[in-house]
Design a protein around this motif. Structure first.
Motif, PDB file in Angstrom:
ATOM      1  N   TYR A 174      13.098  31.154  24.164  1.00  0.00           N
ATOM      2  CA  TYR A 174      12.468  29.904  24.524  1.00  0.00           C
ATOM      3  C   TYR A 174      10.955  30.038  24.397  1.00  0.00           C
ATOM      4  CZ  TYR A 174      16.882  29.295  27.092  1.00  0.00           C
ATOM      5  OH  TYR A 174      18.201  29.211  27.462  1.00  0.00           O
ATOM      6  N   CYS A 175      10.300  28.966  24.009  1.00  0.00           N
ATOM      7  CA  CYS A 175       8.857  28.931  24.153  1.00  0.00           C
ATOM      8  C   CYS A 175       8.515  28.051  25.341  1.00  0.00           C
ATOM      9  CB  CYS A 175       8.149  28.444  22.884  1.00  0.00           C
ATOM     10  SG  CYS A 175       8.463  26.737  22.409  1.00  0.00           S
ATOM     11  N   GLY A 176       7.414  28.373  25.986  1.00  0.00           N
ATOM     12  CA  GLY A 176       7.036  27.645  27.175  1.00  0.00           C
ATOM     13  C   GLY A 176       5.540  27.537  27.343  1.00  0.00           C
ATOM     14  N   ALA A 177       5.152  26.569  28.131  1.00  0.00           N
ATOM     15  CA  ALA A 177       3.763  26.357  28.478  1.00  0.00           C
ATOM     16  C   ALA A 177       3.695  25.773  29.875  1.00  0.00           C
ATOM     17  CB  ALA A 177       3.078  25.418  27.482  1.00  0.00           C
ATOM     18  N   VAL A 178       2.618  26.041  30.559  1.00  0.00           N
ATOM     19  CA  VAL A 178       2.335  25.411  31.839  1.00  0.00           C
ATOM     20  C   VAL A 178       1.208  24.433  31.600  1.00  0.00           C
ATOM     21  CG1 VAL A 178       1.749  25.736  34.251  1.00  0.00           C
ATOM     22  CG2 VAL A 178       3.075  27.477  33.052  1.00  0.00           C
ATOM     23  N   VAL A 179       1.510  23.157  31.737  1.00  0.00           N
ATOM     24  CA  VAL A 179       0.619  22.087  31.319  1.00  0.00           C
ATOM     25  C   VAL A 179       0.045  21.388  32.542  1.00  0.00           C
ATOM     26  CG1 VAL A 179       0.430  19.942  30.010  1.00  0.00           C
ATOM     27  CG2 VAL A 179       1.905  21.787  29.179  1.00  0.00           C
ATOM     28  N   GLN A 180      -1.242  21.131  32.485  1.00  0.00           N
ATOM     29  CA  GLN A 180      -1.924  20.453  33.582  1.00  0.00           C
ATOM     30  C   GLN A 180      -1.821  18.943  33.421  1.00  0.00           C
ATOM     31  OE1 GLN A 180      -6.137  21.218  33.888  1.00  0.00           O
ATOM     32  NE2 GLN A 180      -6.170  20.760  36.070  1.00  0.00           N
ATOM     33  N   HIS A 181      -1.351  18.297  34.475  1.00  0.00           N
ATOM     34  CA  HIS A 181      -1.345  16.845  34.572  1.00  0.00           C
ATOM     35  C   HIS A 181      -2.179  16.481  35.797  1.00  0.00           C
ATOM     36  CE1 HIS A 181       1.922  16.651  31.626  1.00  0.00           C
ATOM     37  NE2 HIS A 181       2.517  17.594  32.320  1.00  0.00           N
ATOM     38  N   GLY A 182      -3.422  16.109  35.576  1.00  0.00           N
ATOM     39  CA  GLY A 182      -4.328  15.910  36.693  1.00  0.00           C
ATOM     40  C   GLY A 182      -4.546  17.221  37.410  1.00  0.00           C
ATOM     41  N   SER A 183      -4.239  17.259  38.698  1.00  0.00           N
ATOM     42  CA  SER A 183      -4.370  18.483  39.474  1.00  0.00           C
ATOM     43  C   SER A 183      -3.081  19.292  39.521  1.00  0.00           C
ATOM     44  CB  SER A 183      -4.814  18.159  40.899  1.00  0.00           C
ATOM     45  OG  SER A 183      -3.864  17.345  41.564  1.00  0.00           O
ATOM     46  N   ASN A 184      -2.036  18.804  38.878  1.00  0.00           N
ATOM     47  CA  ASN A 184      -0.741  19.470  38.909  1.00  0.00           C
ATOM     48  C   ASN A 184      -0.501  20.268  37.642  1.00  0.00           C
ATOM     49  OD1 ASN A 184      -0.020  18.274  41.423  1.00  0.00           O
ATOM     50  ND2 ASN A 184       0.568  16.402  40.345  1.00  0.00           N
ATOM     51  N   TRP A 185       0.173  21.393  37.811  1.00  0.00           N
ATOM     52  CA  TRP A 185       0.576  22.236  36.696  1.00  0.00           C
ATOM     53  C   TRP A 185       2.091  22.257  36.633  1.00  0.00           C
ATOM     54  CZ3 TRP A 185      -2.837  24.880  33.408  1.00  0.00           C
ATOM     55  CH2 TRP A 185      -4.190  24.775  33.764  1.00  0.00           C
ATOM     56  N   THR A 186       2.620  21.954  35.480  1.00  0.00           N
ATOM     57  CA  THR A 186       4.053  21.839  35.305  1.00  0.00           C
ATOM     58  C   THR A 186       4.521  22.755  34.179  1.00  0.00           C
ATOM     59  OG1 THR A 186       4.007  19.531  36.029  1.00  0.00           O
ATOM     60  CG2 THR A 186       5.966  20.275  34.838  1.00  0.00           C
ATOM     61  N   PRO A 187       5.515  23.586  34.438  1.00  0.00           N
ATOM     62  CA  PRO A 187       6.058  24.426  33.365  1.00  0.00           C
ATOM     63  C   PRO A 187       7.017  23.647  32.477  1.00  0.00           C
ATOM     64  CG  PRO A 187       7.225  24.871  35.390  1.00  0.00           C
ATOM     65  CD  PRO A 187       6.144  23.869  35.734  1.00  0.00           C
ATOM     66  N   TYR A 188       6.946  23.927  31.188  1.00  0.00           N
ATOM     67  CA  TYR A 188       7.846  23.331  30.218  1.00  0.00           C
ATOM     68  C   TYR A 188       8.395  24.411  29.310  1.00  0.00           C
ATOM     69  CZ  TYR A 188       5.756  18.821  31.473  1.00  0.00           C
ATOM     70  OH  TYR A 188       5.320  17.705  32.148  1.00  0.00           O
ATOM     71  N   TRP A 189       9.584  24.179  28.830  1.00  0.00           N
ATOM     72  CA  TRP A 189      10.166  25.028  27.817  1.00  0.00           C
ATOM     73  C   TRP A 189      11.162  24.236  27.007  1.00  0.00           C
ATOM     74  CZ3 TRP A 189      10.572  25.961  33.046  1.00  0.00           C
ATOM     75  CH2 TRP A 189      11.816  25.694  33.626  1.00  0.00           C
ATOM     76  N   GLY A 190      11.504  24.752  25.859  1.00  0.00           N
ATOM     77  CA  GLY A 190      12.405  24.046  24.977  1.00  0.00           C
ATOM     78  C   GLY A 190      13.853  24.383  25.240  1.00  0.00           C
ATOM     79  N   GLN A 191      14.698  23.981  24.302  1.00  0.00           N
ATOM     80  CA  GLN A 191      16.130  24.208  24.427  1.00  0.00           C
ATOM     81  C   GLN A 191      16.539  25.621  24.044  1.00  0.00           C
ATOM     82  OE1 GLN A 191      18.520  21.941  25.676  1.00  0.00           O
ATOM     83  NE2 GLN A 191      16.588  20.994  26.338  1.00  0.00           N
ATOM     84  N   GLY A 192      15.675  26.305  23.331  1.00  0.00           N
ATOM     85  CA  GLY A 192      15.939  27.677  22.960  1.00  0.00           C
ATOM     86  C   GLY A 192      16.601  27.805  21.607  1.00  0.00           C
ATOM     87  N   THR A 193      16.487  28.994  21.059  1.00  0.00           N
ATOM     88  CA  THR A 193      17.150  29.330  19.812  1.00  0.00           C
ATOM     89  C   THR A 193      17.812  30.692  19.970  1.00  0.00           C
ATOM     90  OG1 THR A 193      16.850  29.522  17.396  1.00  0.00           O
ATOM     91  CG2 THR A 193      15.043  30.323  18.784  1.00  0.00           C
ATOM     92  N   GLN A 194      19.046  30.786  19.535  1.00  0.00           N
ATOM     93  CA  GLN A 194      19.835  31.992  19.734  1.00  0.00           C
ATOM     94  C   GLN A 194      19.474  33.056  18.708  1.00  0.00           C
ATOM     95  OE1 GLN A 194      22.475  32.765  22.084  1.00  0.00           O
ATOM     96  NE2 GLN A 194      22.108  34.797  21.201  1.00  0.00           N
ATOM     97  N   VAL A 195      19.202  34.248  19.197  1.00  0.00           N
ATOM     98  CA  VAL A 195      19.002  35.416  18.357  1.00  0.00           C
ATOM     99  C   VAL A 195      20.095  36.416  18.694  1.00  0.00           C
ATOM    100  CG1 VAL A 195      17.500  37.376  17.830  1.00  0.00           C
ATOM    101  CG2 VAL A 195      16.524  35.089  18.132  1.00  0.00           C
ATOM    102  N   THR A 196      20.854  36.787  17.694  1.00  0.00           N
ATOM    103  CA  THR A 196      21.920  37.762  17.873  1.00  0.00           C
ATOM    104  C   THR A 196      21.682  38.927  16.923  1.00  0.00           C
ATOM    105  OG1 THR A 196      23.496  36.029  18.482  1.00  0.00           O
ATOM    106  CG2 THR A 196      24.395  38.164  17.842  1.00  0.00           C
ATOM    107  N   VAL A 197      21.572  40.114  17.488  1.00  0.00           N
ATOM    108  CA  VAL A 197      21.348  41.326  16.704  1.00  0.00           C
ATOM    109  C   VAL A 197      22.603  42.166  16.818  1.00  0.00           C
ATOM    110  CG1 VAL A 197      19.867  43.302  16.290  1.00  0.00           C
ATOM    111  CG2 VAL A 197      18.899  41.187  17.252  1.00  0.00           C
ATOM    112  N   SER A 198      23.311  42.279  15.725  1.00  0.00           N
ATOM    113  CA  SER A 198      24.592  42.957  15.747  1.00  0.00           C
ATOM    114  C   SER A 198      24.935  43.462  14.358  1.00  0.00           C
ATOM    115  CB  SER A 198      25.697  42.016  16.230  1.00  0.00           C
ATOM    116  OG  SER A 198      26.969  42.634  16.178  1.00  0.00           O
ATOM    117  N   SER A 199      25.582  44.607  14.322  1.00  0.00           N
ATOM    118  CA  SER A 199      26.069  45.148  13.067  1.00  0.00           C
ATOM    119  C   SER A 199      27.503  44.726  12.782  1.00  0.00           C
ATOM    120  CB  SER A 199      25.970  46.677  13.079  1.00  0.00           C
ATOM    121  OG  SER A 199      26.720  47.224  14.145  1.00  0.00           O
TER     122      SER A 199
END
Length: 120
Positions: A95-120
């Motif tokens: 996931y990527c994320g950011a903590v974004v300021q809205h006025g005096s408030n800080w809100t964390p955001y992140w996306g839906q994610g992307t699956q990484v699978t490492v396998s032989s």
């Protein structure tokens, strides 16, 4: 509204590479640090890499140092995670994320994610 959309995940063999992208919108991207997180099965989400708003400073989890590189293109509102020398333990939803300021408030955001699978 704030939106973060990850892409680039997939199935890769150990030792392989992937490049993840995260497209951001709904906030002034260049004002904020960005972080890649991952959540492996049966584990809590953990930060993997962080980049400052100008890209001048980066931080990495010890487990990925020397293998992963975070970067950003503020002109494209996109943050990247180049992952090399992948290991099975890197398998997770990223996931990527950011903590974004809205006025005096800080809100964390992140996306839906992307699956990484490492396998032989």
């Amino acid at each position: 509204q704030v939106q973060l959309v990850e892409s680039g995940g997939g199935l890769v063999q150990p030792g392989g590479s992937l490049r993840l992208s995260c497209a951001a919108s709904g906030f002034t991207f260049s004002n904020y640090a960005m972080t890649w997180y991952r959540r492996a099965p049966e584990k809590e989400r953990e930060p993997v890499a962080t980049i400052s708003h100008r890209g001048s400073s980066t931080n990495y989890a010890d487990s990925v140092k020397g293998r992963f590189t975070i970067s950003r293109d503020n002109g494209k509102n996109t943050v990247y995670l180049q992952m090399n020398s992948l290991k099975p333990d890197d398998t997770a939803v990223y996931y990527c994320g950011a903590v974004v300021q809205h006025g005096s408030n800080w809100t964390p955001y992140w996306g839906q994610g992307t699956q990484v699978t490492v396998s032989s």
